[in-house]
Design a protein around this motif. Structure first.
Motif, PDB file in Angstrom:
ATOM      1  N   GLN A 139      49.900 -22.766 -12.703  1.00  0.00           N
ATOM      2  CA  GLN A 139      50.754 -21.668 -12.287  1.00  0.00           C
ATOM      3  C   GLN A 139      50.860 -20.642 -13.406  1.00  0.00           C
ATOM      4  O   GLN A 139      50.997 -20.999 -14.579  1.00  0.00           O
TER       5      GLN A 139
ATOM      6  N   TRP B  77      55.033 -23.857  -1.748  1.00  0.00           N
ATOM      7  CA  TRP B  77      55.877 -23.245  -2.780  1.00  0.00           C
ATOM      8  C   TRP B  77      57.317 -23.702  -2.608  1.00  0.00           C
ATOM      9  O   TRP B  77      57.807 -23.852  -1.474  1.00  0.00           O
ATOM     10  N   TYR B  78      58.001 -23.882  -3.743  1.00  0.00           N
ATOM     11  CA  TYR B  78      59.381 -24.337  -3.747  1.00  0.00           C
ATOM     12  C   TYR B  78      60.172 -23.550  -4.774  1.00  0.00           C
ATOM     13  O   TYR B  78      59.636 -23.124  -5.798  1.00  0.00           O
ATOM     14  N   GLN B  79      61.470 -23.377  -4.476  1.00  0.00           N
ATOM     15  CA  GLN B  79      62.393 -22.780  -5.436  1.00  0.00           C
ATOM     16  C   GLN B  79      63.363 -23.850  -5.905  1.00  0.00           C
ATOM     17  O   GLN B  79      63.867 -24.638  -5.097  1.00  0.00           O
TER      18      GLN B  79
ATOM     19  N   THR C 175      66.877 -24.315  -8.154  1.00  0.00           N
ATOM     20  CA  THR C 175      68.013 -23.764  -8.876  1.00  0.00           C
ATOM     21  C   THR C 175      69.008 -24.877  -9.144  1.00  0.00           C
ATOM     22  O   THR C 175      69.034 -25.881  -8.417  1.00  0.00           O
TER      23      THR C 175
ATOM     24  N   LEU D 130      59.844 -23.162   0.314  1.00  0.00           N
ATOM     25  CA  LEU D 130      59.659 -21.741   0.617  1.00  0.00           C
ATOM     26  C   LEU D 130      58.639 -21.544   1.742  1.00  0.00           C
ATOM     27  O   LEU D 130      58.961 -21.006   2.794  1.00  0.00           O
TER      28      LEU D 130
ATOM     29  N   PHE E   8      60.843 -12.714   0.362  1.00  0.00           N
ATOM     30  CA  PHE E   8      59.937 -13.745  -0.160  1.00  0.00           C
ATOM     31  C   PHE E   8      58.712 -13.824   0.750  1.00  0.00           C
ATOM     32  O   PHE E   8      58.833 -14.035   1.962  1.00  0.00           O
TER      33      PHE E   8
ATOM     34  N   ASP F  27      67.867 -14.768  -7.533  1.00  0.00           N
ATOM     35  CA  ASP F  27      66.477 -15.221  -7.439  1.00  0.00           C
ATOM     36  C   ASP F  27      66.022 -15.897  -8.724  1.00  0.00           C
ATOM     37  O   ASP F  27      64.906 -16.442  -8.762  1.00  0.00           O
TER      38      ASP F  27
ATOM     39  N   TYR G 258      60.148 -21.630  -9.976  1.00  0.00           N
ATOM     40  CA  TYR G 258      59.321 -21.601  -8.769  1.00  0.00           C
ATOM     41  C   TYR G 258      58.147 -22.540  -8.977  1.00  0.00           C
ATOM     42  O   TYR G 258      57.350 -22.377  -9.893  1.00  0.00           O
TER      43      TYR G 258
ATOM     44  N   CYS H 299      54.810 -24.679  -7.447  1.00  0.00           N
ATOM     45  CA  CYS H 299      53.722 -24.712  -6.479  1.00  0.00           C
ATOM     46  C   CYS H 299      53.195 -26.146  -6.451  1.00  0.00           C
ATOM     47  O   CYS H 299      53.198 -26.840  -7.469  1.00  0.00           O
TER      48      CYS H 299
ATOM     49  N   GLY I  47      55.291 -24.952 -12.988  1.00  0.00           N
ATOM     50  CA  GLY I  47      56.304 -24.014 -12.545  1.00  0.00           C
ATOM     51  C   GLY I  47      56.297 -22.693 -13.283  1.00  0.00           C
ATOM     52  O   GLY I  47      55.741 -22.578 -14.387  1.00  0.00           O
TER      53      GLY I  47
END
Lengths: 108, 114
Positions: B6, B34-36, B38, B46, B64, B85, B89, B91, B108
């Protein structure tokens, strides 16, 4: 919508202890993943289960499809096992739903 | 065998800007997701691509977006960045993205929006 619950949220253990992390989900699934995340972000897939039990070194993962429950066991825990362990389930689509994670700290 | 790559690893953007993140899957893998992540929401899905087609999309606003190229490399874009945001992130790639495949995550991209 699938809900994934992990317990405990935080776990502190002495080196050498046997550790269990639990994961429960609300709807039928096609696969369950156990993931490990170290500080810094990178995630490693430990196990992928659809039934039964898998073992890799000191790690054992089990799943009970009828009970909608999975456990991750660590035998003879070591400080290098300190990480966040995350349960994720896939319910037929290509989408994973994640638990909040269990933060494990193993003290020498 | 190279893992999931990434880029960039870290970036700082200002509110209102847009950002593009890149993901190169493991050679031979055709599914990229894809993932977020937090602190408050944990990991959230995502979207997922297979052979240049988006197969599933999570519950995120239209700001997005993503795409996958013929060589399986993928990009995600976030437009009109908001403070919320700010996240890691991630992958992930797999052979075909279905339940029988192991998923492999990249390290990430840490996005900070100021």
């Amino acid at each position: 919508k699938n809900e994934v619950e992990q317990s405990p949220q935080n776990l502190t253990a002495q080196e050498g202890e046997f550790i269990t992390i639990n994961c429960s989900y609300s709807v039928g699934i096609s696969a369950l993943h156990w993931l490990q995340q170290h500080p810094g972000g990178g995630i490693v897939s430990l196990f992928m289960l659809s039934s039964g039990k898998k073992k890799h070194g000191r790690l054992i993962a089990t799943i009970n499809i009828q009970e909608k429950h999975s456990s991750l066991h660590i035998t003879a825990s070591h400080p290098r096992d300190s990480a966040v362990y995350i349960c994720a389930v896939r319910a037929g689509s290509y989408q994973l739903t994640f638990g909040k994670g269990t933060k494990l700290s193993v003290i020498p | 065998k190279a893992g999931v790559t990434q880029t960039p690893r870290y970036l700082i953007k200002t509110r209102g800007q847009q950002v593009t993140l890149s993901c190169s899957p493991i050679s031979g893998h055709r599914s990229v997701s894809w993932y977020q992540q937090t602190p408050g929401q944990g990991l959230q899905f995502l979207f997922e691509y297979f052979s240049e087609t988006q197969r599933n999309k999570g519950n995120f606003p239209g700001r997005f977006s993503g795409r996958q190229f013929s060589n399986s490399r993928s990009e995600m874009n976030v437009s009109t960045l908001e403070l919320g945001d700010s996240a890691l992130y991630l992958c992930a790639s797999s052979l075909a993205g279905d339940s029988g495949n192991t998923i492999y995550f990249g390290e990430g991209s840490w996005l900070t929006v100021v």
